[in-house]
Write a protein that holds these residues in place. Structure first.
Motif, PDB file in Angstrom:
ATOM      1  N   UNK A  76     142.715  92.778  71.271  1.00 54.49           N
ATOM      2  CA  UNK A  76     141.393  92.691  70.633  1.00 54.49           C
ATOM      3  C   UNK A  76     141.260  91.425  69.786  1.00 54.49           C
ATOM      4  N   UNK A  77     142.372  90.749  69.579  1.00 57.03           N
ATOM      5  CA  UNK A  77     142.394  89.555  68.729  1.00 57.03           C
ATOM      6  C   UNK A  77     141.648  88.422  69.411  1.00 57.03           C
ATOM      7  N   UNK A  78     140.766  87.770  68.655  1.00 64.21           N
ATOM      8  CA  UNK A  78     140.014  86.640  69.175  1.00 64.21           C
ATOM      9  C   UNK A  78     140.565  85.345  68.592  1.00 64.21           C
ATOM     10  N   UNK A  79     140.924  84.435  69.471  1.00 64.76           N
ATOM     11  CA  UNK A  79     141.437  83.140  69.028  1.00 64.76           C
ATOM     12  C   UNK A  79     140.327  82.348  68.343  1.00 64.76           C
ATOM     13  N   UNK A  80     140.662  81.742  67.218  1.00 65.19           N
ATOM     14  CA  UNK A  80     139.770  80.791  66.560  1.00 65.19           C
ATOM     15  C   UNK A  80     140.453  79.433  66.638  1.00 65.19           C
ATOM     16  N   UNK A  81     139.919  78.552  67.461  1.00 66.99           N
ATOM     17  CA  UNK A  81     140.516  77.234  67.620  1.00 66.99           C
ATOM     18  C   UNK A  81     140.390  76.442  66.323  1.00 66.99           C
ATOM     19  N   UNK A  82     141.273  75.494  66.143  1.00 71.35           N
ATOM     20  CA  UNK A  82     141.269  74.708  64.910  1.00 71.35           C
ATOM     21  C   UNK A  82     139.932  74.019  64.670  1.00 71.35           C
ATOM     22  N   UNK A  83     139.342  73.470  65.708  1.00 73.56           N
ATOM     23  CA  UNK A  83     138.070  72.768  65.525  1.00 73.56           C
ATOM     24  C   UNK A  83     136.953  73.737  65.142  1.00 73.56           C
ATOM     25  N   UNK A  84     137.064  75.001  65.574  1.00 74.23           N
ATOM     26  CA  UNK A  84     136.080  76.017  65.176  1.00 74.23           C
ATOM     27  C   UNK A  84     136.293  76.421  63.723  1.00 74.23           C
ATOM     28  N   UNK A  85     137.550  76.586  63.344  1.00 72.46           N
ATOM     29  CA  UNK A  85     137.870  77.093  62.009  1.00 72.46           C
ATOM     30  C   UNK A  85     137.364  76.180  60.911  1.00 72.46           C
ATOM     31  N   UNK A  86     137.440  74.871  61.117  1.00 74.43           N
ATOM     32  CA  UNK A  86     137.118  73.932  60.054  1.00 74.43           C
ATOM     33  C   UNK A  86     135.757  73.270  60.221  1.00 74.43           C
TER      34      UNK A  86
END
Length: 312
Positions: A76-86
């Motif tokens: 169920x975990x959704x990846x948050x890419x680095x470029x999305x996070x910041x």
């Protein structure tokens, strides 16, 4: 007084010194990530037993560039890419906030971006420089976070106190639409300004809490206790740590004019937690110190709680 008095008081570095890469010239979070070598992506792969049977309900987070496993998470975990996070931090650049350093911890499990707020604060005669650390994790242990990390400029001590009246750390979202990024940037600025305002109030309060010398000695022993059934070596090590902390409270040149009060007490413990060399320096020492800077240092928080309790 310790023999290395000059090193103790005059060779000062921020907790993130030596970690990450300088990114002051980056005009966006994407540029900062590229400059720091953090513009990689994370993918998910299924997990299998030795006999090739897939393990249901779990996935492995893998760095695509080198196939390094960063963590095991539920499906169920959704990846948050680095470029999305910041990405939402880009909206803060227009407010004068400047990216300074970016890096990763634990071989990429945690990624961070350090930014400096545009102005210094003068609080009780001290120049305080406020920083924010943005962090993202790929090991399943946390969300996207922003943490305040004020630094007392004269000594590079952290003042990231866990205040009851204002958040020092908060989570944020990672939606890509402009409206949400603007809302998150506004929320971040409000949290930062409130924290610095309340920190000023709390520092004034700490100045008014008197700390007689004999009480300081009691507090040091309480906060650095000797373990039950301690060996001679353990007793010696604890005594060495107490003497180090004692010197930071009673001998620090930058605290001579502060007076014997709660603010001096907190700074001695912050100095000890931020700059004292451990009895045994491990390979991960610098990373662990920075994690405690981001997430809150338990020793500084306990010292803060203790000194407040003595005021009543």
């Amino acid at each position: 007084m310790p023999a290395n008095i000059e090193t103790m008081f005059y060779v000062r570095e921020a907790p993130w010194h030596g970690l990450g890469n300088r990114v002051e010239h980056a005009l966006s979070s994407d540029e900062a990530l590229q400059a720091a070598g953090l513009d990689w992506t994370v993918i998910q792969k299924s997990i299998q037993t030795e006999d090739a049977a897939e393990i249901p309900g779990y996935k492995a987070n893998i760095r695509a560039s080198d196939q390094r496993m960063l963590g095991v998470v539920t499906d169920r975990y959704k990846i948050v890419q680095n470029h999305e996070a910041f990405a939402f931090a880009d909206e803060l650049l227009g407010e004068g906030i400047r990216s300074e350093t970016a890096g990763s911890l634990q071989n990429g499990k945690k990624v961070w971006l350090l930014a400096k707020l545009p102005e210094n604060y003068i609080i009780a005669g001290d120049r305080i420089s406020p920083y924010m650390v943005f962090s993202n994790s790929h090991d399943g242990t946390g969300s996207i976070k922003v943490a305040m990390t004020p630094i007392r400029i004269v000594c590079q001590n952290t003042l990231n106190l866990a205040l009851n009246s204002a958040k020092r750390m908060w989570t944020t979202i990672h939606t890509g639409n402009i409206k949400s990024k603007l809302e998150e940037a506004t929320k971040t600025l409000l949290h930062a300004e409130l924290y610095m305002d309340k920190l000023g109030t709390e520092i004034d309060r700490l100045h008014r809490i008197k700390t007689p010398d004999h009480k300081v000695m009691e507090y040091i022993e309480f906060l650095l206790p000797t373990p039950d059934n301690a060996t001679k070596l353990q007793e010696k090590n604890v005594q060495q740590l107490r003497e180090d902390l004692h010197a930071r409270y009673f001998e620090a040149p930058d605290l001579k004019q502060v007076g014997k009060n709660g603010y001096r007490f907190i700074h001695a413990f912050s100095d000890f937690a931020t700059h004292a060399k451990p009895l045994r320096e491990t390979a991960s020492y610098k990373e662990n110190l920075f994690l405690r800077t981001m997430e809150g240092n338990p020793l500084i928080d306990r010292a803060y709680e203790l000194i407040l309790a003595t005021a009543y």
